[in-house]
Design an enzyme around this catalytic site. Structure first.
Site, PDB file in Angstrom:
ATOM      1  N   THR A 159       7.661   0.603   3.221  1.00 48.29           N
ATOM      2  CA  THR A 159       8.270   2.173   2.683  1.00 48.29           C
ATOM      3  C   THR A 159       9.402   2.209   2.134  1.00 48.29           C
ATOM      4  OG1 THR A 159       6.625   2.983   4.558  1.00 48.29           O
ATOM      5  CG2 THR A 159       8.533   4.332   3.866  1.00 48.29           C
ATOM      6  N   LEU A 179       3.731   6.771  -2.199  1.00 49.12           N
ATOM      7  CA  LEU A 179       4.934   6.945  -2.463  1.00 49.12           C
ATOM      8  C   LEU A 179       5.341   7.010  -3.978  1.00 49.12           C
ATOM      9  CD1 LEU A 179       6.799   4.939   0.141  1.00 49.12           C
ATOM     10  CD2 LEU A 179       7.142   7.391  -0.355  1.00 49.12           C
ATOM     11  N   PHE A 184       0.757  -1.244   0.053  1.00 49.34           N
ATOM     12  CA  PHE A 184      -0.121   0.048  -0.049  1.00 49.34           C
ATOM     13  C   PHE A 184       0.828   1.002   0.113  1.00 49.34           C
ATOM     14  CE2 PHE A 184       0.629   0.040   4.497  1.00 49.34           C
ATOM     15  CZ  PHE A 184       0.571   1.397   4.956  1.00 49.34           C
ATOM     16  N   LYS A 185       2.260   1.301   0.359  1.00 49.89           N
ATOM     17  CA  LYS A 185       2.928   2.445   0.402  1.00 49.89           C
ATOM     18  C   LYS A 185       2.978   2.943  -1.121  1.00 49.89           C
ATOM     19  CE  LYS A 185       3.533   1.388   4.691  1.00 49.89           C
ATOM     20  NZ  LYS A 185       4.895   1.008   5.458  1.00 49.89           N
ATOM     21  N   ASP A 186       3.061   2.184  -2.007  1.00 54.43           N
ATOM     22  CA  ASP A 186       3.025   2.648  -3.380  1.00 54.43           C
ATOM     23  C   ASP A 186       1.911   3.782  -3.627  1.00 54.43           C
ATOM     24  OD1 ASP A 186       5.262   1.229  -4.453  1.00 54.43           O
ATOM     25  OD2 ASP A 186       3.575  -0.696  -4.588  1.00 54.43           O
TER      26      ASP A 186
END
Length: 494
Positions: free
Chosen positions: A146, A116, A111-113
């Protein structure tokens, strides 16, 4: 009027959105929060027909008021493109009366994509707007996801470099290999002998060092952050909750204005804080279920009003949640303290010096929309198998923690519930496959397990996994947790 940002520890420190994105952390060590949370003003019918990119613009324009329409749309369309393996960007999948919001279709399958992918665009646009000539050094601690997402986002972006610290023995083998094989002339990855909290504490110390900032400036560098302490990370996360609501309407699952619940597997608190912001913007969210693994510091906080990090640090199968100091909780504390920066600062200083703090009864009353739940390691494994056996849908361990909390707490509420599905099961193949059938899959290599997962799920192996099968390790630096600043200084040649 454009929304301005203030520090949680000094209300008088006010900056624009682009300045907050560039700084990452306020000079007093506080986190930037919007002076007011703007109201959402889209009609439900219109929301249900909007693309992810259109939804992103409608949400972000309310927070990033010093960006022009052209600048913001360029950032959004540069981020949410074919780097994602689905045009929906964040599909909503119904399984057994729960709605899994799949946030793992970006290039690093976590989910960090979602945030980011856009942060480098926001950062470089902010630098131009503020006439910054220094090279921006992204300094980040990661508990697993992350790091790779930030590395992928900032690799070879002009005017930036990135240094990622991760706990050497505290991430999954696939997570580690994703980071250690990252290409890019401006990327550095360092394993530390310590846990994620040690890495996060070391990074914050460097951000707060005036002496280090002075020496860096003399050499043409300045720090910024890709962690969710950066408001440029947090605001894009609000988008997918708004988008999910629109998709529920589109799929005929709810009517506009109907309330939903949200369950979020939570470590650093940014992902569920984004849902809280969405609720305060006017999105009809009834309850926010904060799902923890065995490092249940947040569960205990919501049950007692006391935050106590003085406990054993447990390595689990959901390593991105193996966190005892949830940085983003500071933003929530600030809001429930009535935007009292002095009170917030005192609580954070108590956490740093004594390892704990306790909020007042009046503050606890403002947490009525939150509920804490948790899953043990055994419950996490059993839930992976339960969902697979019942629906043929495979969860990663982090999503399984949230799914267990859903079945334990939210299923009987009668309110439609969205579960934040935060990583692809391909990122945690050993934990997933052994949960499904330990005897059958025990002893296989990680990549043999990838192929077996492909066989039983029918889900295509993501490019993020295929590309690291044979990729060479290019980062081999390891340091003690007390040597982090020296390591940064050596990398930058200070």
């Amino acid at each position: 009027m454009a929304v301005m940002y203030e520090s949680t520890r000094n209300k008088k420190e006010r900056v624009s959105a682009s300045q907050a994105i560039l700084k990452g952390l306020a000079e007093d060590g506080g986190l930037y929060v919007p002076e007011t949370i703007p109201s959402f003003d889209i009609e439900w019918e219109k929301l249900s027909s909007m693309t992810y990119q259109e939804t992103a613009y409608e949400v972000m324009k309310l927070f990033f008021g010093d960006f022009t329409e052209e600048e913001l749309k360029a950032c959004i369309h540069g981020a949410y493109d074919d780097k994602f393996d689905t045009g929906e960007i964040a599909p909503l999948v119904k399984k057994d009366n729960a709605y899994y919001l799949e946030l793992f279709h970006g290039r690093t399958i976590a989910f960090k994509d979602m945030a980011l992918s856009i942060l480098p665009y926001l950062m470089t646009t902010s630098a131009k707007k503020n006439h910054v000539n220094n090279e921006i050094v992204i300094l980040t601690a990661t508990s697993g996801d992350t790091g790779k997402a930030a590395l992928a986002g900032f690799a070879d972006v002009p005017g930036t470099s990135i240094i990622v610290f991760y706990p050497k023995n505290g991430v999954s083998p696939i997570q580690e290999k994703q980071m250690l094989t990252q290409k890019g002339e401006n990327t550095d990855v360092v394993g530390i002998i310590g846990n994620f909290d040690d890495a996060q504490t070391g990074v914050k110390k460097m951000f707060n060092s005036a002496e280090l900032a002075k020496r860096m400036n003399e050499k043409g560098f300045q720090f910024s952050s890709a962690n969710s302490i950066n408001i440029g990370r947090l605001v894009p996360q609000i988008v997918y909750y708004v988008y999910a609501y629109g998709q529920l309407i589109k799929q005929g699952e709810i009517s506009g204005g109907e309330k939903i619940n949200v369950v979020v597997p939570t470590g650093n608190f940014g992902n569920i804080l984004a849902a809280y912001y969405a609720k305060n913007m006017g999105l009809p969210i009834e309850m926010l279920y904060c799902a923890s693994n065995e490092n249940k510091v947040l569960y205990d906080f919501f049950c007692t009003g006391k935050y106590d990090r003085k406990r054993e640090f447990i390595l689990t199968s959901s390593p991105s949640m193996d966190i005892l100091i949830s940085s983003n909780l500071e933003r929530l504390i600030y809001h429930i303290a009535g935007e009292d920066s002095d009170k917030t600062k005192a609580l954070m200083e108590a956490l740093a010096s004594q390892g704990e703090y306790e909020i007042t009864p009046a503050m606890r009353e403002k947490l009525s929309c939150f509920a804490g739940g948790y899953a043990t390691e055994e419950e996490t494994k059993k839930n992976i198998k339960k969902v697979y056996d019942g629906t043929n849908y495979i969860l990663d361990p982090h999503t399984s923690v949230a799914s267990h909390v859903y079945y334990d707490m939210a299923e009987t509420s009668g309110v439609k519930t969205v579960i934040a599905s935060t990583a692809s099961p391909y990122k945690f193949t050993r934990s997933v496959m052994e949960a499904i059938d330990k005897e059958k899959y025990d002893g296989m290599t990680d990549f043999e397990l990838v192929d077996e997962l492909n066989k039983i799920s029918g889900v295509k192996i993501p490019a993020a996994i295929e590309e690291i099968r044979t990729a060479p390790v290019v980062h081999q630096l390891v340091c003690d947790k007390d040597e982090m600043q020296n390591t940064v200084e050596n990398i930058l040649g200070l």
